[in-house]
Structure formats: structure tokens, C-alpha cells
Design a protein around this motif. Structure first.
Motif, PDB file in Angstrom:
ATOM      1  N   ASN A  82       0.826  -1.201   0.000  1.00  0.00           N
ATOM      2  CA  ASN A  82       0.000   0.000   0.000  1.00  0.00           C
ATOM      3  C   ASN A  82       0.867   1.261   0.000  1.00  0.00           C
ATOM      4  N   ARG A 101       2.016   2.983  -3.184  1.00  0.00           N
ATOM      5  CA  ARG A 101       1.107   3.880  -3.895  1.00  0.00           C
ATOM      6  C   ARG A 101       1.437   5.349  -3.623  1.00  0.00           C
ATOM      7  N   GLU A 124       6.292   6.533  -7.121  1.00  0.00           N
ATOM      8  CA  GLU A 124       5.779   6.538  -8.490  1.00  0.00           C
ATOM      9  C   GLU A 124       6.835   6.147  -9.527  1.00  0.00           C
ATOM     10  N   LEU A 167       6.948   2.373  -9.676  1.00  0.00           N
ATOM     11  CA  LEU A 167       5.776   1.798 -10.337  1.00  0.00           C
ATOM     12  C   LEU A 167       5.838   2.025 -11.843  1.00  0.00           C
ATOM     13  N   LEU A 201       1.761  -5.078  -9.899  1.00  0.00           N
ATOM     14  CA  LEU A 201       1.050  -3.809 -10.067  1.00  0.00           C
ATOM     15  C   LEU A 201      -0.389  -3.907  -9.573  1.00  0.00           C
ATOM     16  N   ARG A 202      -1.038  -5.021  -9.840  1.00  0.00           N
ATOM     17  CA  ARG A 202      -2.418  -5.217  -9.385  1.00  0.00           C
ATOM     18  C   ARG A 202      -2.465  -5.305  -7.856  1.00  0.00           C
ATOM     19  N   GLU A 217      -2.327  -1.878  -6.389  1.00  0.00           N
ATOM     20  CA  GLU A 217      -3.620  -1.203  -6.532  1.00  0.00           C
ATOM     21  C   GLU A 217      -4.642  -1.708  -5.509  1.00  0.00           C
ATOM     22  N   GLU A 218      -4.692  -3.008  -5.321  1.00  0.00           N
ATOM     23  CA  GLU A 218      -5.708  -3.604  -4.461  1.00  0.00           C
ATOM     24  C   GLU A 218      -5.328  -3.593  -2.984  1.00  0.00           C
ATOM     25  N   SER A 219      -4.099  -3.248  -2.678  1.00  0.00           N
ATOM     26  CA  SER A 219      -3.642  -3.288  -1.286  1.00  0.00           C
ATOM     27  C   SER A 219      -4.403  -2.310  -0.402  1.00  0.00           C
TER      28      SER A 219
END
Length: 77
Positions: free
Chosen positions: A16, A19, A24, A27, A64-65, A68-70
Motif C-alpha cells: 500500500n 502507492r 511513483e 511503479l 502492479l495489481r 492497486e488492491e492493497s
């Protein structure tokens, strides 16, 4: 696919934090590597290369997913 629901909450929190704005560039690098692997897949000629590139692309995509979902999982904890 990374199953965040069964992952250690500390690992989810680290994902998390990726993010955050300061991460950045990392990522973007991972996304760039994913695109590079996809481009190499288009031109790969042998099955060994295709399988390796598919695995590489899947790993980058999963990471990467998971980032995002964390947030969803971290907020539940």
C-alpha cells in the motif's frame, strides 16, 4: 495472482505504501518493464522464450495489481 487476503498484513501495508507519490518512479519502471515484456512476446520465436516472457509479464502485472488492491485490504485490517 497475489492473494492479498491471505497475505501478512505487514506485507499488504508495504504494498500500500508503494502507492505513495515518492514511489511513483518505481511503479513506472515496473509498468515499463511489463510493456517491454509484452513487446518482446510479440517478436518471440521459440516456445521457451514465449513461456519465460509470459511468466515475466504475469509477475509484473500481478505486482502492479497487488499494489492497486492493497488499499482495500489494508483498510479492512
Amino acid at each position: 495472482m497475489i492473494d492479498l487476503n491471505s497475505a501478512n498484513i505487514q506485507a499488504v501495508k508495504v504494498l500500500n505504501r508503494l502507492r505513495e507519490a515518492e514511489n511513483e518512479p518505481l511503479l513506472k519502471l515496473i509498468a515499463s518493464e511489463l510493456e517491454g515484456a509484452k513487446q518482446k512476446l510479440v517478436h518471440a520465436g521459440d516456445m521457451v522464450s514465449i513461456h519465460r516472457l509470459q511468466g515475466r509479464a504475469e509477475a509484473f502485472e500481478d505486482l502492479l495489481r497487488a499494489v492497486e488492491e492493497s488499499a482495500k485490504v489494508a483498510n479492512r485490517a
